[in-house]
Design a protein around this motif. Sequence first.
Motif, PDB file in Angstrom:
ATOM      1  N   VAL A   1       1.319  -1.026  -0.247  1.00 19.63           N
ATOM      2  CA  VAL A   1      -0.262   0.013  -0.082  1.00 19.63           C
ATOM      3  C   VAL A   1       1.163   0.976   0.012  1.00 19.63           C
ATOM      4  CG1 VAL A   1      -1.672   1.438   0.999  1.00 19.63           C
ATOM      5  CG2 VAL A   1      -1.612  -1.399   1.223  1.00 19.63           C
ATOM      6  N   GLN A   2       1.004   2.109  -1.340  1.00 19.20           N
ATOM      7  CA  GLN A   2       1.156   3.346  -0.854  1.00 19.20           C
ATOM      8  C   GLN A   2       0.942   4.541  -1.801  1.00 19.20           C
ATOM      9  OE1 GLN A   2       4.759   2.007  -4.331  1.00 19.20           O
ATOM     10  NE2 GLN A   2       6.545   2.285  -2.223  1.00 19.20           N
ATOM     11  N   SER A  20      -0.303  16.064  -7.127  1.00 21.42           N
ATOM     12  CA  SER A  20      -1.221  14.577  -6.737  1.00 21.42           C
ATOM     13  C   SER A  20      -0.739  13.814  -5.872  1.00 21.42           C
ATOM     14  CB  SER A  20      -1.072  13.854  -8.507  1.00 21.42           C
ATOM     15  OG  SER A  20      -1.186  15.182  -9.618  1.00 21.42           O
ATOM     16  N   CYS A  21      -2.239  12.875  -5.882  1.00 18.84           N
ATOM     17  CA  CYS A  21      -1.384  11.522  -4.531  1.00 18.84           C
ATOM     18  C   CYS A  21      -1.389  10.456  -5.291  1.00 18.84           C
ATOM     19  CB  CYS A  21      -2.153  12.674  -3.781  1.00 18.84           C
ATOM     20  SG  CYS A  21      -1.683  11.145  -2.096  1.00 18.84           S
ATOM     21  N   VAL A  22      -1.457   9.698  -5.563  1.00 14.60           N
ATOM     22  CA  VAL A  22      -2.246   8.599  -5.680  1.00 14.60           C
ATOM     23  C   VAL A  22      -1.229   7.832  -5.195  1.00 14.60           C
ATOM     24  CG1 VAL A  22      -2.122   6.800  -8.027  1.00 14.60           C
ATOM     25  CG2 VAL A  22      -0.993   9.743  -8.635  1.00 14.60           C
ATOM     26  N   ALA A  23      -2.898   6.398  -4.462  1.00 17.09           N
ATOM     27  CA  ALA A  23      -2.998   5.645  -4.169  1.00 17.09           C
ATOM     28  C   ALA A  23      -3.180   4.476  -4.550  1.00 17.09           C
ATOM     29  CB  ALA A  23      -3.900   5.281  -3.462  1.00 17.09           C
ATOM     30  N   SER A  24      -2.131   3.017  -4.128  1.00 20.23           N
ATOM     31  CA  SER A  24      -1.807   1.702  -5.073  1.00 20.23           C
ATOM     32  C   SER A  24      -2.246   1.161  -3.463  1.00 20.23           C
ATOM     33  CB  SER A  24      -0.628   2.456  -6.032  1.00 20.23           C
ATOM     34  OG  SER A  24       0.770   2.559  -5.070  1.00 20.23           O
ATOM     35  N   GLY A  25      -2.711  -0.125  -4.358  1.00 18.20           N
ATOM     36  CA  GLY A  25      -2.418  -1.125  -3.343  1.00 18.20           C
ATOM     37  C   GLY A  25      -3.743  -1.430  -3.049  1.00 18.20           C
ATOM     38  N   ARG A  26      -4.397  -0.474  -2.191  1.00 14.11           N
ATOM     39  CA  ARG A  26      -6.014  -0.422  -2.357  1.00 14.11           C
ATOM     40  C   ARG A  26      -6.046   1.261  -2.133  1.00 14.11           C
ATOM     41  NH1 ARG A  26      -6.124   0.763   3.948  1.00 14.11           N
ATOM     42  NH2 ARG A  26      -8.350   1.963   3.344  1.00 14.11           N
ATOM     43  N   THR A  27      -7.757   0.910  -2.093  1.00 17.76           N
ATOM     44  CA  THR A  27      -8.305   2.039  -2.116  1.00 17.76           C
ATOM     45  C   THR A  27      -8.334   3.330  -0.623  1.00 17.76           C
ATOM     46  OG1 THR A  27     -10.306   3.127  -2.864  1.00 17.76           O
ATOM     47  CG2 THR A  27     -10.967   0.709  -2.124  1.00 17.76           C
TER      48      THR A  27
END
Length: 123
Positions: A1-2, A20-27
């Motif tokens: 999760v990042q 911008s801030c993008v979330a990866s690995g989970r919502t």
Amino acid sequence: VQLQASGGGLVQAGDSLRLSCVASGRTFSNNGMGWFRQAPGKEREFVAAVAWNGGITSSADSVKGRFTISRDRAKNTMYLQMNSLKPEDTAVYYCAAARSAYGGSLAANYNKWGLGTLVTVSS
């Protein structure tokens, strides 16, 4: 999760930037999110926060009227539009996800932090 923040850079006073801030690995679509910043030699400070659905936002007095926080839940992305930048806005900007639907201004309400992106504003 990042959480990955991007969009920083070197600009002149009065210019604009969009972080911008993008979330990866989970919502994080059900979590509040926020932006904080830390200038050299200073403590981390709150910049802006947005609720899980974008319905509530808040910002620090120092950036009111200049910075706008928003989010796109479908893209799992949060933004910080920064206008009329000042040299005192120079800092590393961090995005964070809150434990609840809205984190507000307290850093302790956030339990997931990105690495930060550097914004430098020259006079």
